[in-house]
Design an enzyme around this catalytic site. Structure first.
Site, PDB file in Angstrom:
ATOM      1  N   MET A   1      -3.123  -7.961  -7.916  1.00 19.00           N
ATOM      2  CA  MET A   1      -2.509  -9.102  -8.586  1.00 19.00           C
ATOM      3  C   MET A   1      -3.472  -9.957  -9.423  1.00 19.00           C
ATOM      4  SD  MET A   1       0.565  -8.599  -7.996  1.00 19.00           S
ATOM      5  CE  MET A   1       1.430 -10.099  -8.453  1.00 19.00           C
ATOM      6  N   ARG A   2      -4.660  -9.444  -9.722  1.00 17.68           N
ATOM      7  CA  ARG A   2      -5.578 -10.216 -10.582  1.00 17.68           C
ATOM      8  C   ARG A   2      -5.914  -9.414 -11.824  1.00 17.68           C
ATOM      9  NH1 ARG A   2      -8.375 -14.223  -6.973  1.00 17.68           N
ATOM     10  NH2 ARG A   2      -7.563 -13.709  -4.931  1.00 17.68           N
TER      11      ARG A   2
ATOM     12  N   GLY B   1       0.785  -1.233   0.000  1.00 18.98           N
ATOM     13  CA  GLY B   1       0.000   0.000   0.000  1.00 18.98           C
ATOM     14  C   GLY B   1       0.815   1.280   0.000  1.00 18.98           C
ATOM     15  N   SER B   2       2.092   1.202  -0.405  1.00 21.12           N
ATOM     16  CA  SER B   2       2.891   2.434  -0.375  1.00 21.12           C
ATOM     17  C   SER B   2       2.382   3.450  -1.398  1.00 21.12           C
ATOM     18  CB  SER B   2       4.372   2.130  -0.605  1.00 21.12           C
ATOM     19  OG  SER B   2       4.587   1.643  -1.905  1.00 21.12           O
ATOM     20  N   ASN B   3       1.820   2.985  -2.511  1.00 19.52           N
ATOM     21  CA  ASN B   3       1.266   3.943  -3.486  1.00 19.52           C
ATOM     22  C   ASN B   3       0.008   4.614  -2.936  1.00 19.52           C
ATOM     23  OD1 ASN B   3       2.725   4.103  -6.240  1.00 19.52           O
ATOM     24  ND2 ASN B   3       2.832   1.941  -5.682  1.00 19.52           N
TER      25      ASN B   3
ATOM     26  N   HIS C   1       3.099   0.237 -13.126  1.00 20.39           N
ATOM     27  CA  HIS C   1       3.903  -0.974 -13.318  1.00 20.39           C
ATOM     28  C   HIS C   1       5.387  -0.605 -13.159  1.00 20.39           C
ATOM     29  CE1 HIS C   1       4.893  -4.948 -14.818  1.00 20.39           C
ATOM     30  NE2 HIS C   1       5.853  -4.363 -15.519  1.00 20.39           N
TER      31      HIS C   1
ATOM     32  N   ASN D   1      -3.204   1.744 -14.015  1.00 19.39           N
ATOM     33  CA  ASN D   1      -2.321   0.881 -13.228  1.00 19.39           C
ATOM     34  C   ASN D   1      -0.926   1.482 -13.237  1.00 19.39           C
ATOM     35  OD1 ASN D   1      -1.433  -1.504 -11.843  1.00 19.39           O
ATOM     36  ND2 ASN D   1      -0.596  -2.267 -13.776  1.00 19.39           N
TER      37      ASN D   1
HETATM   38  C1  GRF Z   1       4.312  -1.380  -7.161  1.00 19.27           C
HETATM   39  O1  GRF Z   1       5.702  -1.520  -7.293  1.00 19.27           O
HETATM   40  C2  GRF Z   1       3.641  -1.464  -8.489  1.00 19.27           C
HETATM   41  O2  GRF Z   1       4.426  -0.959  -9.517  1.00 19.27           O
HETATM   42  C3  GRF Z   1       3.442  -2.945  -8.668  1.00 19.27           C
HETATM   43  O3  GRF Z   1       3.113  -3.394  -7.363  1.00 19.27           O
HETATM   44  C4  GRF Z   1       3.719  -2.547  -6.405  1.00 19.27           C
HETATM   45  C5  GRF Z   1       2.673  -2.114  -5.425  1.00 19.27           C
HETATM   46  O4  GRF Z   1       3.261  -1.531  -4.311  1.00 19.27           O
HETATM   47  N1  GRF Z   1       2.465  -3.210  -9.668  1.00 19.27           N
HETATM   48  P1  GRF Z   1       2.436  -0.931  -3.135  1.00 19.27           P
HETATM   49  O5  GRF Z   1       1.473  -1.984  -2.633  1.00 19.27           O
HETATM   50  O6  GRF Z   1       1.706   0.286  -3.629  1.00 19.27           O
HETATM   51  O7  GRF Z   1       3.470  -0.574  -2.097  1.00 19.27           O
END
Ligand code: GRF
Length: 186
Positions: free
Chosen positions: A87-88, A7-9, A106, A104
């Protein structure tokens, strides 16, 4: 916002909203894993969250569960669905409910290194530069059209962990910026 990971994003997006840099609201946080860190981040910011019920499939949801997910997001007033580490694969219930409204992030410069552990793929391939990409989501895996990218140089001393950490720093800057400009791009 949909995620399966730490969840860092979400944290960086919530921080950008709270500082006034991102004009948006997070209406609902959704995870397919009850133990995912993204749910802790959601609680930390006081955001509403739900967990998708367990599914028979690993890489997608049952159509009826995905239909319910789309309804929950619509009922919460969601306009843009933001994926980070979800992841789905999304299928027609979500893609039809939110046309050109799912994004998304990536951890590579797509189209290079789609799929899992993209930072590790870049390191093994020996490229000098990788990065992160925000893209529209379509029915493929990391195939939707690119909205924005940020480069990250690969250092001789990099391990998969150090490289991933620097890519995530770039993600935390890029995603809120892109989300701010998204309505104009739709
Ligand atoms: C990120 O590195 C994103 O690019 C990838 O999954 C990770 C998710 O990180 N698809 P977080 O859960 O937001 O920390």
């Amino acid at each position: 916002m949909l995620g399966s990971g730490k969840g860092s994003n979400l944290d960086s997006i919530a921080r950008a909203i709270s500082s006034g840099d991102l004009l948006a609201d997070v209406q609902l946080v959704v995870s397919d894993s009850p133990s995912a860190g993204i749910l802790d981040v959601s609680r930390k910011w006081g955001l509403p969250s739900i967990t998708i019920p367990a599914s028979r499939f690993k890489t997608r949801l049952e159509p009826e569960i995905e239909e319910e997910l789309a309804c929950s997001l619509k009922a919460a007033g969601v306009e843009i669905v933001v994926l980070a580490g979800y992841m789905r694969m999304l299928k027609s219930p979500m893609l039809d409910a939110f046309p050109r409204a799912i994004v998304n992030i990536h951890p590579s410069l797509l189209p290079a290194f789609p799929g899992v552990d993209a930072w590790r793929q870049a390191l093994l391939a020996g490229v000098a530069v990788t990065g992160c990409t925000v893209h529209w989501v379509d029915g493929g895996m990391d195939t939707g059209s690119v909205i924005a990218q940020r480069e990250v140089a690969i250092l001789d001393s990099d391990t998969p962990e150090t490289l991933h950490a620097r890519i995530q720093e770039a993600e935390h800057q890029l995603y809120p910026q892109v989300l701010n400009s998204l309505r104009a791009l739709q």
